[in-house]
Design a protein around this motif. Structure first.
Motif, PDB file in Angstrom:
ATOM      1  N   VAL A  40      28.805  38.959  42.577  1.00  0.00           N
ATOM      2  CA  VAL A  40      30.037  39.578  42.099  1.00  0.00           C
ATOM      3  C   VAL A  40      30.002  41.101  42.187  1.00  0.00           C
ATOM      4  O   VAL A  40      31.030  41.748  42.431  1.00  0.00           O
ATOM      5  CB  VAL A  40      30.340  39.111  40.659  1.00  0.00           C
ATOM      6  CG1 VAL A  40      29.348  39.704  39.664  1.00  0.00           C
ATOM      7  CG2 VAL A  40      31.773  39.469  40.263  1.00  0.00           C
ATOM      8  N   VAL A  46      36.726  39.291  40.463  1.00  0.00           N
ATOM      9  CA  VAL A  46      35.460  39.531  39.775  1.00  0.00           C
ATOM     10  C   VAL A  46      35.613  39.068  38.325  1.00  0.00           C
ATOM     11  O   VAL A  46      36.645  38.529  37.934  1.00  0.00           O
ATOM     12  CB  VAL A  46      35.074  41.034  39.813  1.00  0.00           C
ATOM     13  CG1 VAL A  46      34.935  41.514  41.246  1.00  0.00           C
ATOM     14  CG2 VAL A  46      36.105  41.882  39.069  1.00  0.00           C
ATOM     15  N   SER A  50      26.332  39.715  37.214  1.00  0.00           N
ATOM     16  CA  SER A  50      27.363  40.206  36.299  1.00  0.00           C
ATOM     17  C   SER A  50      26.800  40.637  34.950  1.00  0.00           C
ATOM     18  O   SER A  50      27.508  41.248  34.143  1.00  0.00           O
ATOM     19  CB  SER A  50      28.442  39.141  36.083  1.00  0.00           C
ATOM     20  OG  SER A  50      27.862  37.901  35.725  1.00  0.00           O
ATOM     21  N   ALA A  61      33.584  36.428  46.641  1.00  0.00           N
ATOM     22  CA  ALA A  61      32.176  36.027  46.676  1.00  0.00           C
ATOM     23  C   ALA A  61      32.073  34.737  47.485  1.00  0.00           C
ATOM     24  O   ALA A  61      33.044  33.978  47.598  1.00  0.00           O
ATOM     25  CB  ALA A  61      31.657  35.813  45.262  1.00  0.00           C
ATOM     26  N   VAL A  83      31.010  32.939  40.884  1.00  0.00           N
ATOM     27  CA  VAL A  83      32.316  33.585  40.845  1.00  0.00           C
ATOM     28  C   VAL A  83      33.140  33.246  42.086  1.00  0.00           C
ATOM     29  O   VAL A  83      34.374  33.196  42.025  1.00  0.00           O
ATOM     30  CB  VAL A  83      32.174  35.123  40.684  1.00  0.00           C
ATOM     31  CG1 VAL A  83      31.633  35.770  41.950  1.00  0.00           C
ATOM     32  CG2 VAL A  83      33.500  35.739  40.272  1.00  0.00           C
TER      33      VAL A  83
END
Length: 261
Positions: free
Chosen positions: A179, A196, A51, A149, A155
């Motif tokens: 993610v 997300v 991320s 995920a 996540v």
């Protein structure tokens, strides 16, 4: 006679000084190289949560500009995959995960971590939200293809936590390793929705949209950063990790949608 001895001693001292000059110069070079460990002459490898992909590329460029001679290379993957690399002894200098649990499991491999940012979850949907997803409960619809995920991914763990808290049962069409893989499924239309981070929607650039999750139903992800004890450039790695908490780095993170530590 004393005059002759004094002259000899003076000559010897001068000769010794002459010999020490090149040695001192060599010492200066070594000191310069050592100083380079603080950021001038080091090639750093930073393992970072997926991320952070976009924001860290921006941050890395800014850091290299401010620290000439330092090159920062990132490896972006799910935090659990990064942890596996550390345990396997992959050469790297610093680690930034998307949760404290993963970092805490690597205490013997890292220096004391510092949380540099926080993030929140959001429901990712296709452009225009064609399935009209409005909240977490909508994700339980039988005709909705939802991707999450995997449970071992931060996540994924956060997602399951908030779904369980709202008593929402979801059968994902797939469980992804990070993610960005979840986001990609939604962007490509292979899934109608996914969970997300809010910053991932910003990074999507219009390819996907986000449906906000109320704070009372949401989870907050913390991003700890730490140097690795096996780093080949410990001083330079420490300098980079410290910089991540600087006003310049924090502004880059805020601009990308990350919250304060």
């Amino acid at each position: 006679m004393p005059t002759v001895i004094t002259a000899r001693r003076t000559a010897a001292a001068l000769a010794t000084a002459a010999l020490l000059v090149p040695l001192a110069a060599c010492g200066s070079d070594d000191d310069s190289k050592e100083a380079g460990e603080g950021g001038r002459k080091a090639e750093l490898t930073v393992l970072a949560a997926a991320s952070l992909t976009d924001v860290f590329r921006t941050a890395g460029a800014a850091y290299e500009k401010d620290h000439p001679g330092t090159k920062v290379t990132f490896s972006f993957e799910g935090s659990q995959e990064l942890a596996a690399k550390v345990r396997q002894g992959a050469p790297a200098d610093a680690l930034v995960t998307a949760d404290t649990k993963t970092m805490d499991g690597l205490r013997s491999d890292t220096a004391t971590p510092t949380v540099i940012a926080r993030n929140r979850l959001v429901i990712a949907v296709g452009k225009g939200n064609p399935k009209h997803v409005r909240n977490l409960k909508d994700l339980s619809a039988k005709d909705l293809k939802v991707v999450l995920a995997a449970p071992e991914v931060p996540v994924g763990r956060y997602s399951q936590k908030i779904l369980d808290a709202q008593r929402v049962s979801v059968e994902p069409v797939s469980q992804e390793p990070n993610v960005r893989a979840v986001l990609s499924k939604v962007e490509l239309g292979e899934a109608d929705a996914g969970i997300v981070y809010k910053t991932d929607i910003t990074a999507a650039g219009g390819k996907a949209e986000g449906v906000d999750i109320p704070d009372a139903q949401n989870a907050v992800a913390a991003y700890p950063a730490a140097t690795l004890k096996e780093s080949a450039h410990p001083e330079a790695a420490a300098a980079f990790v410290t910089w991540l908490s600087s006003p310049e780095a924090q502004k880059i993170l805020r601009d990308a949608g990350f919250q304060k530590p």
